[in-house]
Design an enzyme around this catalytic site. Structure first.
Site, PDB file in Angstrom:
ATOM      1  N   GLY A  39       2.197  -1.405  -4.255  1.00  0.00           N
ATOM      2  CA  GLY A  39       2.801  -0.496  -4.593  1.00  0.00           C
ATOM      3  C   GLY A  39       3.179   0.164  -2.936  1.00  0.00           C
ATOM      4  O   GLY A  39       1.738   0.337  -2.204  1.00  0.00           O
ATOM      5  N   GLN A  44       2.416   7.026   4.105  1.00  0.00           N
ATOM      6  CA  GLN A  44       1.797   5.774   4.697  1.00  0.00           C
ATOM      7  C   GLN A  44       1.739   5.143   5.162  1.00  0.00           C
ATOM      8  O   GLN A  44       0.731   4.784   6.562  1.00  0.00           O
ATOM      9  CB  GLN A  44       1.332   4.847   3.220  1.00  0.00           C
ATOM     10  CG  GLN A  44       0.562   5.978   1.842  1.00  0.00           C
ATOM     11  CD  GLN A  44       0.460   4.569   1.022  1.00  0.00           C
ATOM     12  OE1 GLN A  44       1.534   4.112   0.015  1.00  0.00           O
ATOM     13  NE2 GLN A  44      -0.476   3.893   0.403  1.00  0.00           N
ATOM     14  N   CYS A  92      -5.931   1.994  -3.201  1.00  0.00           N
ATOM     15  CA  CYS A  92      -4.377   2.809  -2.880  1.00  0.00           C
ATOM     16  C   CYS A  92      -5.105   2.257  -0.711  1.00  0.00           C
ATOM     17  O   CYS A  92      -6.260   2.387  -0.722  1.00  0.00           O
ATOM     18  CB  CYS A  92      -4.943   4.251  -1.817  1.00  0.00           C
ATOM     19  SG  CYS A  92      -3.391   4.715  -1.526  1.00  0.00           S
ATOM     20  N   GLU A 135       2.725   6.753  -6.512  1.00  0.00           N
ATOM     21  CA  GLU A 135       3.244   6.359  -5.039  1.00  0.00           C
ATOM     22  C   GLU A 135       4.080   7.614  -5.205  1.00  0.00           C
ATOM     23  O   GLU A 135       4.124   8.292  -4.474  1.00  0.00           O
ATOM     24  CB  GLU A 135       4.612   5.990  -4.905  1.00  0.00           C
ATOM     25  CG  GLU A 135       3.917   3.510  -5.255  1.00  0.00           C
ATOM     26  CD  GLU A 135       2.889   4.085  -4.134  1.00  0.00           C
ATOM     27  OE1 GLU A 135       2.764   4.085  -3.791  1.00  0.00           O
ATOM     28  OE2 GLU A 135       1.697   2.521  -5.167  1.00  0.00           O
TER      29      GLU A 135
HETATM   30 NI    NI Z   1      -1.457   4.782  -2.710  1.00  0.00          NI
END
Ligand code: NI
Length: 169
Positions: A39, A44, A92, A135
């Site tokens: 995801g 990001q 992540c 997310e």
């Molecule tokens: Ni993440």
């Protein structure tokens, strides 16, 4: 982690089906796949909008997890079904070379829009529900380690520091 752009509350998308929005979604999918992610959220890649993508057939970072359909979810809303949570390991792409055990709700319904503005409503459980919560957190400026730190322990440390005459701010 440490980049202020990851700690902002992202803005809702107001205009759908634009070339810019479709390009953003494609960039998110390309970046997610190149990094073998499951995801990715727009903050990001430095875009402060409430846009996320997720999904995979098979993923080397989570080899034991069942496939999750590839999904674009914009302006999401989460409705938790029951209070049950489970703790599982998460990584992540914005927190490299780390894994942490994070509690998440087991069962939820998510609602939102796709890039054309069509409504989405989907029930999710387990790892699918976990990804959506991870997310969603990115859109709120939250990274998963923020769920792990023992805030009571931090407050005790802060108290002791203050008692020793230190300046903690
Ligand atoms: Ni993440």
């Amino acid at each position: 982690m440490g980049d202020a752009r990851l700690e902002r509350v992202a803005e809702p998308v107001t205009i759908f089906n634009t070339p810019e929005l479709h390009t953003l979604v494609q960039d998110l999918f390309d970046t997610m796949r190149a990094a073998h992610g499951v995801g990715l959220a727009a903050p990001q890649i430095g875009v402060n909008l409430r846009v996320m993508v997720f999904g995979f057939e098979q993923n080397p970072r989570y080899p034991d997890e069942a496939a999750v359909p590839e999904t674009v979810l914009i302006n999401p809303e989460l409705i938790f079904c029951g209070a049950e949570q489970e703790i599982a390991s998460e990584g992540c792409l914005s927190v490299p070379e780390m894994r942490g055990d994070v509690p998440r709700y087991v069962h939820l319904i998510y609602r939102g829009k796709d890039a054309c503005g069509a409504p989405i409503e989907q029930e999710a459980r387990g790892f699918h529900a976990r990804i959506v919560q991870h997310e969603y957190d990115h859109l709120e400026g939250i990274l998963y380690p923020f769920h792990i730190f023992d805030t009571a322990a931090l407050l005790r440390l802060r108290q002791r520091f203050a008692e020793q005459g230190g300046q903690s701010d």
